[in-house]
Motif scaffolding. Structure first.
Motif, PDB file in Angstrom:
ATOM      1  N   MET A   1      41.549 -27.772  63.440  1.00 49.10           N
ATOM      2  CA  MET A   1      40.716 -26.876  64.224  1.00 49.10           C
ATOM      3  C   MET A   1      41.551 -26.276  65.362  1.00 49.10           C
ATOM      4  O   MET A   1      42.254 -26.971  66.057  1.00 49.10           O
ATOM      5  N   GLN A   2      41.411 -24.969  65.525  1.00 50.65           N
ATOM      6  CA  GLN A   2      42.141 -24.255  66.562  1.00 50.65           C
ATOM      7  C   GLN A   2      41.433 -24.399  67.898  1.00 50.65           C
ATOM      8  O   GLN A   2      40.205 -24.339  67.976  1.00 50.65           O
ATOM      9  N   LYS A   3      42.195 -24.611  68.969  1.00 52.93           N
ATOM     10  CA  LYS A   3      41.608 -24.734  70.306  1.00 52.93           C
ATOM     11  C   LYS A   3      41.923 -23.479  71.113  1.00 52.93           C
ATOM     12  O   LYS A   3      43.004 -22.915  71.005  1.00 52.93           O
ATOM     13  N   PHE A   4      40.965 -23.077  71.902  1.00 53.10           N
ATOM     14  CA  PHE A   4      41.119 -21.916  72.775  1.00 53.10           C
ATOM     15  C   PHE A   4      40.801 -22.328  74.199  1.00 53.10           C
ATOM     16  O   PHE A   4      39.934 -23.166  74.437  1.00 53.10           O
ATOM     17  N   ASP A   5      41.474 -21.724  75.155  1.00 51.07           N
ATOM     18  CA  ASP A   5      41.276 -22.066  76.562  1.00 51.07           C
ATOM     19  C   ASP A   5      40.897 -20.808  77.345  1.00 51.07           C
ATOM     20  O   ASP A   5      41.758 -20.033  77.761  1.00 51.07           O
ATOM     21  N   TYR A   6      39.598 -20.583  77.489  1.00 54.61           N
ATOM     22  CA  TYR A   6      39.083 -19.441  78.239  1.00 54.61           C
ATOM     23  C   TYR A   6      38.090 -19.939  79.273  1.00 54.61           C
ATOM     24  O   TYR A   6      37.426 -20.958  79.090  1.00 54.61           O
ATOM     25  N   ASP A   7      37.962 -19.187  80.360  1.00 52.02           N
ATOM     26  CA  ASP A   7      36.962 -19.511  81.382  1.00 52.02           C
ATOM     27  C   ASP A   7      35.598 -18.934  81.013  1.00 52.02           C
ATOM     28  O   ASP A   7      34.569 -19.528  81.300  1.00 52.02           O
ATOM     29  N   VAL A   8      35.622 -17.756  80.368  1.00 51.17           N
ATOM     30  CA  VAL A   8      34.384 -17.054  80.025  1.00 51.17           C
ATOM     31  C   VAL A   8      34.495 -16.491  78.618  1.00 51.17           C
ATOM     32  O   VAL A   8      35.512 -15.899  78.257  1.00 51.17           O
ATOM     33  N   ALA A   9      33.432 -16.667  77.832  1.00 47.58           N
ATOM     34  CA  ALA A   9      33.332 -16.040  76.519  1.00 47.58           C
ATOM     35  C   ALA A   9      32.134 -15.093  76.551  1.00 47.58           C
ATOM     36  O   ALA A   9      31.020 -15.509  76.839  1.00 47.58           O
ATOM     37  N   VAL A  10      32.386 -13.819  76.291  1.00 41.06           N
ATOM     38  CA  VAL A  10      31.321 -12.817  76.279  1.00 41.06           C
ATOM     39  C   VAL A  10      30.979 -12.515  74.824  1.00 41.06           C
ATOM     40  O   VAL A  10      31.853 -12.183  74.034  1.00 41.06           O
ATOM     41  N   LEU A  11      29.706 -12.641  74.491  1.00 40.32           N
ATOM     42  CA  LEU A  11      29.255 -12.363  73.125  1.00 40.32           C
ATOM     43  C   LEU A  11      28.814 -10.912  73.022  1.00 40.32           C
ATOM     44  O   LEU A  11      27.851 -10.500  73.661  1.00 40.32           O
ATOM     45  N   GLY A  12      29.538 -10.128  72.247  1.00 38.14           N
ATOM     46  CA  GLY A  12      29.197  -8.724  72.037  1.00 38.14           C
ATOM     47  C   GLY A  12      30.047  -7.799  72.872  1.00 38.14           C
ATOM     48  O   GLY A  12      30.223  -8.003  74.074  1.00 38.14           O
ATOM     49  N   GLY A  13      30.582  -6.779  72.227  1.00 39.37           N
ATOM     50  CA  GLY A  13      31.452  -5.825  72.907  1.00 39.37           C
ATOM     51  C   GLY A  13      30.778  -4.510  73.199  1.00 39.37           C
ATOM     52  O   GLY A  13      31.445  -3.485  73.283  1.00 39.37           O
ATOM     53  N   GLY A  14      29.472  -4.527  73.366  1.00 35.44           N
ATOM     54  CA  GLY A  14      28.746  -3.304  73.714  1.00 35.44           C
ATOM     55  C   GLY A  14      28.898  -2.990  75.190  1.00 35.44           C
ATOM     56  O   GLY A  14      29.746  -3.551  75.888  1.00 35.44           O
ATOM     57  N   SER A  15      28.050  -2.114  75.681  1.00 34.81           N
ATOM     58  CA  SER A  15      28.130  -1.674  77.073  1.00 34.81           C
ATOM     59  C   SER A  15      28.019  -2.833  78.052  1.00 34.81           C
ATOM     60  O   SER A  15      28.823  -2.957  78.977  1.00 34.81           O
ATOM     61  N   ALA A  16      27.039  -3.680  77.863  1.00 32.46           N
ATOM     62  CA  ALA A  16      26.843  -4.817  78.768  1.00 32.46           C
ATOM     63  C   ALA A  16      27.947  -5.850  78.610  1.00 32.46           C
ATOM     64  O   ALA A  16      28.438  -6.405  79.598  1.00 32.46           O
ATOM     65  N   GLY A  17      28.350  -6.109  77.378  1.00 26.15           N
ATOM     66  CA  GLY A  17      29.428  -7.063  77.143  1.00 26.15           C
ATOM     67  C   GLY A  17      30.733  -6.610  77.757  1.00 26.15           C
ATOM     68  O   GLY A  17      31.470  -7.390  78.368  1.00 26.15           O
ATOM     69  N   TYR A  18      31.015  -5.321  77.615  1.00 27.20           N
ATOM     70  CA  TYR A  18      32.228  -4.755  78.202  1.00 27.20           C
ATOM     71  C   TYR A  18      32.198  -4.904  79.719  1.00 27.20           C
ATOM     72  O   TYR A  18      33.172  -5.314  80.338  1.00 27.20           O
TER      73      TYR A  18
END
Length: 77
Positions: A1-18
């Protein structure tokens, strides 16, 4: 399993996600955007609001030469 190290994950790249991703990244948080579709942009940008506004604007501009405007400096009334 691949591990990722992020502080924030945003779901969706629409206007609000962007906007959310840009705000988070602007504060120095390590940010990732997760988009489920093939294209980033969301419904509003790709098929909804923006294309509709562009189409309406184009129709308005094409209509202008045929319609005299009261008091418009570039048109005869």
């Amino acid at each position: 399993m691949q591990k990722f190290d992020y502080d924030v994950a945003v779901l969706g790249g629409g206007s609000a996600g962007y906007a959310a991703a840009r705000t988070a990244a602007g504060t120095g948080l390590k940010t990732v955007v997760i988009e489920g579709g093939e294209d980033v942009g969301g419904l509003c940008i790709l098929r909804g609001c923006m294309p509709t506004k562009a189409l309406l604007y184009t129709a308005e501009v094409m209509h202008l030469p045929a319609t005299p405007a009261m008091g418009h400096p570039r048109r005869k009334t």
